[in-house]
Design an enzyme around this catalytic site. Structure first.
Site, PDB file in Angstrom:
ATOM      1  N   GLU A   2      44.413  20.881  57.764  1.00 21.95           N
ATOM      2  CA  GLU A   2      44.618  19.815  58.742  1.00 21.95           C
ATOM      3  C   GLU A   2      45.205  20.409  60.017  1.00 21.95           C
ATOM      4  OE1 GLU A   2      45.085  15.808  56.676  1.00 21.95           O
ATOM      5  OE2 GLU A   2      47.032  16.747  56.541  1.00 21.95           O
ATOM      6  N   GLU A  54      53.436  16.402  58.805  1.00 27.26           N
ATOM      7  CA  GLU A  54      54.560  15.585  59.287  1.00 27.26           C
ATOM      8  C   GLU A  54      55.841  15.959  58.558  1.00 27.26           C
ATOM      9  OE1 GLU A  54      52.346  11.991  58.762  1.00 27.26           O
ATOM     10  OE2 GLU A  54      51.107  12.629  60.451  1.00 27.26           O
ATOM     11  N   ASN A  90      45.745   8.989  52.926  1.00 25.08           N
ATOM     12  CA  ASN A  90      47.200   9.099  53.081  1.00 25.08           C
ATOM     13  C   ASN A  90      47.655   7.939  53.945  1.00 25.08           C
ATOM     14  OD1 ASN A  90      49.824   9.807  53.676  1.00 25.08           O
ATOM     15  ND2 ASN A  90      49.285  11.574  54.966  1.00 25.08           N
ATOM     16  N   TRP A  91      48.290   6.981  53.303  1.00 26.01           N
ATOM     17  CA  TRP A  91      48.679   5.757  54.031  1.00 26.01           C
ATOM     18  C   TRP A  91      49.935   5.964  54.865  1.00 26.01           C
ATOM     19  CZ3 TRP A  91      47.817   1.365  49.796  1.00 26.01           C
ATOM     20  CH2 TRP A  91      46.461   1.357  49.450  1.00 26.01           C
ATOM     21  N   LYS A  92      50.604   7.094  54.686  1.00 27.46           N
ATOM     22  CA  LYS A  92      51.845   7.416  55.429  1.00 27.46           C
ATOM     23  C   LYS A  92      52.855   6.257  55.281  1.00 27.46           C
ATOM     24  CE  LYS A  92      49.082  10.160  58.551  1.00 27.46           C
ATOM     25  NZ  LYS A  92      49.072  10.991  59.737  1.00 27.46           N
ATOM     26  N   SER A 111      41.795  13.086  61.970  1.00 31.68           N
ATOM     27  CA  SER A 111      40.974  12.072  62.643  1.00 31.68           C
ATOM     28  C   SER A 111      39.566  11.950  62.046  1.00 31.68           C
ATOM     29  CB  SER A 111      40.915  12.353  64.153  1.00 31.68           C
ATOM     30  OG  SER A 111      42.222  12.304  64.714  1.00 31.68           O
ATOM     31  N   GLY A 126      45.963  12.242  63.682  1.00 31.50           N
ATOM     32  CA  GLY A 126      46.397  11.012  64.340  1.00 31.50           C
ATOM     33  C   GLY A 126      46.149  10.994  65.833  1.00 31.50           C
ATOM     34  N   HIS A 159      52.646  18.149  53.836  1.00 31.26           N
ATOM     35  CA  HIS A 159      51.918  17.513  54.943  1.00 31.26           C
ATOM     36  C   HIS A 159      52.565  17.946  56.267  1.00 31.26           C
ATOM     37  CE1 HIS A 159      50.469  14.455  57.721  1.00 31.26           C
ATOM     38  NE2 HIS A 159      49.438  14.350  56.906  1.00 31.26           N
ATOM     39  N   GLY A 191      44.784   7.679  59.357  1.00 26.73           N
ATOM     40  CA  GLY A 191      44.575   6.375  60.005  1.00 26.73           C
ATOM     41  C   GLY A 191      43.417   5.574  59.438  1.00 26.73           C
TER      42      GLY A 191
HETATM   43  C1  PEP Z   1      46.678  12.920  57.734  1.00 28.32           C
HETATM   44  O1  PEP Z   1      47.700  12.279  57.889  1.00 28.32           O
HETATM   45  O2  PEP Z   1      46.615  13.688  56.782  1.00 28.32           O
HETATM   46  C2  PEP Z   1      45.591  12.735  58.683  1.00 28.32           C
HETATM   47  C3  PEP Z   1      44.587  13.557  58.614  1.00 28.32           C
HETATM   48  O3  PEP Z   1      45.710  11.713  59.588  1.00 28.32           O
HETATM   49  P1  PEP Z   1      44.543  11.151  60.559  1.00 28.32           P
HETATM   50  O4  PEP Z   1      43.315  10.979  59.716  1.00 28.32           O
HETATM   51  O5  PEP Z   1      45.071   9.857  61.071  1.00 28.32           O
HETATM   52  O6  PEP Z   1      44.342  12.170  61.627  1.00 28.32           O
END
Ligand code: PEP
Length: 253
Positions: A168, A98, A10-12, A214, A174, A96, A236
């Site tokens: 998640e 966010e 997921n490049w966000k 993460s 993040g 997600h 990330g």
């Molecule tokens: C995500 O955005 O779905 C995620 C898991 O981010 P990160 O790997 O940066 O924690």
């Protein structure tokens, strides 16, 4: 374990067009022919076409970070399933954290997106997970169960195999703080049991449940070796070709 691992990036809201296509190109070079792990990248909407082109005939699929539940019309800023299919998307992330916590998406809205994806042939990745305060208040199971039940409302047992669940924990996204394999496995097992109640045990056994929060090349193996963890949703670390490829390579060991 539900068949092949599925690892998605997921490049966000990151990259420029040239960075996005370069990242996709680098991934094609490193892992583009991997067949034993299912892979996808989810770039920002404006770069979907360019990234699709860069992915070419590789084994890396294209996903979107979000989708809307209507076909067309006066929905400023929204993107339909047909538009996603038009540019080569196979997957869409729904709910997600966010979008839940920054944009304010509700379980009901997320459910409409999941149902729309299924009816139009896009495979949804339904994200669920508790906040730190909810974990500290011992509400993890309640929160995640509610998100799963409401998110999957109306999804038939014939259609559920095309759905991926991504667990998640919000406190791990993040932050560099990863759930321990035991913490993750505990929730994944609960999710699998709940799916067994909603559908049946064999069906639940075939549903892929990714872990996200993460994930990095050096913790991916211990997480993905857990019996109920069927891959990873990576934020990330998916922005660095070496790291995302490293996670995928951990998945094929
Ligand atoms: C995500 O955005 O779905 C995620 C898991 O981010 P990160 O790997 O940066 O924690």
């Amino acid at each position: 374990m539900a068949g092949k691992l599925f690892i998605a990036g997921n490049w966000k809201m990151n990259t420029s067009l040239s960075e996005a296509t370069a990242l996709a190109g680098a991934l094609v070079e490193k892992i583009g022919s991997v067949k034993t792990v299912d892979m996808a990248v989810c770039p920002p909407f404006p770069y979907l076409s360019g990234v699709k082109e860069a992915l070419g005939g590789s084994k890396i699929a294209l996903g979107a970070q979000d989708v809307f539940y209507e076909d067309s019309g006066a929905y400023t800023g929204e993107v339909s399933t047909e538009m996603l299919k038009d540019v080569g998307c196979s997957y869409a992330i729904c709910g997600h954290s966010e979008r839940r916590h920054v944009i304010g998406e509700t379980d009901e809205l997320i459910n409409r997106k999941v149902l729309k994806c299924i009816s139009d042939g896009i495979m949804p990745i339904l994200c669920v997970g508790e906040l730190l305060t909810q974990r500290q208040a011992n509400e993890t199971i309640d929160v995640v169960s509610r998100q799963i039940r409401l998110g999957l409302e109306g999804v038939s047992s014939a259609d559920i195999s095309g759905v991926t669940i991504a667990y998640e924990p919000v406190w791990a996204i993040g932050t560099g703080v990863t759930a321990t394999p035991d913490q993750a496995q505990e929730v994944h097992a609960m999710i699998r049991a709940l799916l067994g109640e909603i559908y049946d045990t064999p069906t639940a056994g075939g549903i892929r449940i990714q872990y996200g929060g993460s994930v990095k090349p050096d913790n991916a193996a211990e997480l993905m070796n857990c019996p109920d963890i069927d891959g990873a949703l990576v934020g990330g670390a998916s922005l660095k070709a070496d790291d995302f490829a490293g996670i995928v390579l951990e998945g094929i060991k």
